[in-house]
Design an enzyme around this catalytic site. Structure first.
Site, mmCIF file in Angstrom:
data_model
loop_
_atom_site.group_PDB
_atom_site.id
_atom_site.type_symbol
_atom_site.label_atom_id
_atom_site.label_comp_id
_atom_site.label_asym_id
_atom_site.label_seq_id
_atom_site.Cartn_x
_atom_site.Cartn_y
_atom_site.Cartn_z
ATOM 1 C CE1 TYR A 293 -4.444 1.277 0.902
ATOM 2 C CE2 TYR A 293 -3.028 3.125 1.437
ATOM 3 C CZ TYR A 293 -4.279 2.622 1.155
ATOM 4 O OH TYR A 293 -5.375 3.473 1.133
ATOM 5 C CE1 TYR A 344 -5.204 5.964 -1.316
ATOM 6 C CE2 TYR A 344 -7.087 7.450 -1.452
ATOM 7 C CZ TYR A 344 -6.191 6.706 -0.700
ATOM 8 O OH TYR A 344 -6.304 6.688 0.674
#
Length: 391
Positions: A293, A344
Site C-alpha cells: 500500500y 487510488y
C-alpha cells in the site's frame, strides 16, 4: 486458513475505468461501484444472483443494502465493514469475506471500494469528524500527508534512509504504470530530476511521494474451494489473512501520534506479519511479488522491514540495489503502478494486481510467480495484509 472445502479463494476481479480526481461525471459513484462488482462477477463466471455477501471498509458510502437492490441480489446473508481510515481495512474486508465463507455464513462474497471524490467528500481534505482530531489539528496536521510525514521523518532520522530511497519507490511505481494501459499515469514518464524538482507537500514528502487522487472502483469476488473448482476462471488461493492493530496505537497518526516509541516509525504491522507468515507456513523469502500500500513512499520502505524482506534500517540499501524493480529484482513491488501511479482506490486495485500476477495476466508479469503479499494501508489502525497463492 483451514483445509476444508470451505477454504476461501478469489475467483473474480473487476474494475471501472480509472481517471484523475473529478474525471467521472456521467454517472454516480454508486453506479461506478456497481459496474466494478458486475465486472468482477462476470470475470468469475458467476451471476450477480449468486452473490450473498458484501464487505467493505472505512465509511464506504456505497451501502450494501442498496447495492443488493441495485444489482438484483435475491438474499444478502452477510454484510460487514472494517473500522478505521487510511485504507487500513482493504485486506480486512477480504479477511471478513474469508470468515464468512469458512463459517458457512455466505457462499459468494464481494469485497469492494468505489471512490469518485469529485462528486462529494474528498478524503484528503482538511476537516471532517475524525476521532481525536483535537489532538492533531492544532499542530497543523490537517491532511494525511501531514499526519504521516512525522513517521517518515523519524524513520529517516533513526536510520540511514535518504531522499533517493524514497525516490526509488516513486520511480519504480511510475515505470510499472508506464506498461499498464489502465493506469492514470500510464502515459506520463517520471525522471529522477523531475522527482527532486517537485514541490514539498510535507517534509520529507515531495509531490511524487504522495498517492494519486482518482475516480474509480474495484471489486474482488471470494468463494469456497468447493465452489471455485467448478468455475472456468483461474482461482487464486488466499493462503493467509490478518488484520488488527499493535499495542497503544489507538487511532495512530490519524488521530493522536502517541504510539509507543519503539513502534512509532513503523507500519503497525509487525505482529500481523508474524501471524500472517505463520498461518501461510511461509517466510518472507518465499514471496515472489508484493503489492504494498503506497499512499506515501516512506511507509513502503518501513513495510519492507516490518514484513521481514530486509533488516531494520536496511530498506534504503535494499531498494538502492534494485530489488523492487521489474525485471530482475528479488521482490518486484506494485507492478501495476500502485496508488502512486495507477489509481487510488483505497488498496483494492492492489489486490486485483496480486490476482493478475498469479494468473499470469500482469502488464509487468513476474515470471513463475506463485505467491504474492498484499498489504492494507500502512501506519494506520487497524492495518492488515494477505498472502495469495497460485492454485
Amino acid at each position: 486458513m483451514g483445509t476444508s472445502n470451505r477454504k476461501p479463494f478469489i475467483v473474480g476481479v473487476g474494475q471501472s475505468e480509472y481517471t484523475k480526481w473529478g474525471g467521472i461525471k456521467d454517472r454516480s459513484q454508486f453506479q461506478v461501484t456497481a459496474e466494478a462488482i458486475v465486472s468482477a462477477v462476470r470475470d468469475a463466471g458467476l451471476k450477480v444472483t449468486d452473490i450473498d455477501g458484501f464487505t467493505s471498509f472505512s465509511n464506504d458510502t456505497n451501502h450494501a443494502p442498496l447495492m443488493q437492490v441495485a444489482l438484483g441480489v435475491p438474499e444478502m446473508r452477510y454484510s460487514a465493514m472494517v473500522w478505521g481510515g487510511g485504507g487500513g481495512g482493504s485486506c480486512g474486508a477480504i479477511s471478513l469475506a474469508c470468515a464468512a465463507i469458512e463459517s458457512g455464513q455466505a457462499d459468494v462474497v464481494v469485497a469492494y471500494r468505489g471512490l469518485c471524490q469529485g462528486q462529494g467528500q474528498r478524503f484528503g481534505l482538511f476537516g471532517g469528524d475524525r476521532p481525536h482530531s483535537s489532538f492533531i489539528f492544532p499542530y497543523g496536521l490537517f491532511a494525511p500527508a501531514q499526519m504521516l510525514a512525522p513517521l517518515v521523518q523519524r524513520f529517516m532520522h533513526d536510520y540511514p534512509i535518504k531522499p533517493e530511497h524514497l525516490a526509488e519507490i516513486a520511480l519504480n511505481a511510475r515505470a510499472n504504470a508506464n506498461r499498464n494501459p489502465n493506469a492514470v499515469m500510464g502515459d506520463k514518464e517520471l525522471t529522477k530530476e523531475q522527482y527532486f524538482a517537485s514541490r514539498w507537500i510535507a517534509e520529507p514528502l515531495r509531490l511524487y511521494d504522495c498517492c494519486l487522487e482518482t475516480d474509480g472502483a474495484a471489486a474482488v469476488v471470494i468463494t469456497s474451494k468447493e465452489r471455485a473448482r467448478d468455475l472456468e476462471t483461474k482461482p487464486v488461493e488466499i493462503l493467509a489473512a490478518a488484520h488488527g492493530s499493535g499495542t497503544g496505537w489507538g487511532t495512530g497518526p490519524l488521530g493522536s501520534h502517541n504510539m509507543p516509541t519503539e513502534t512509532y516509525s513503523s507500519t503497525n504491522n509487525r505482529r500481523i506479519a508474524r501471524e500472517l507468515f505463520a498461518k501461510a507456513g511461509l517466510t518472507p523469502a518465499d514471496i515472489d511479488v508484493a503489492q504494498i500500500y503506497d499512499h506515501f513512499s516512506g511507509l513502503v520502505l518501513m513495510a519492507l522491514e516490518d514484513f521481514g524482506f530486509c533488516g531494520k534500517g536496511e530498506s534504503g540499501a535494499f531498494v538502492e540495489e534494485g530489488n523492487i524493480r521489474w525485471k530482475g529484482g528479488k521482490l518486484p513491488i506494485n507492478t501495476s503502478g500502485g496508488q502512486l501511479s495507477e489509481a487510488y482506490v483505497h488498496g483494492v486495485n492492489l489486490m486485483i494486481e496480486g490476482v493478475r500476477q498469479l494468473r499470469g495476466q500482469s502488464t509487468s508479469q513476474v515470471e513463475n510467480a506463485e505467491t504474492c503479499l498484499v498489504t492494507s494501508g500502512l501506519g494506520t489502525s487497524p492495518s492488515g495484509a494477505i498472502i495469495l497463492g497460485r492454485s
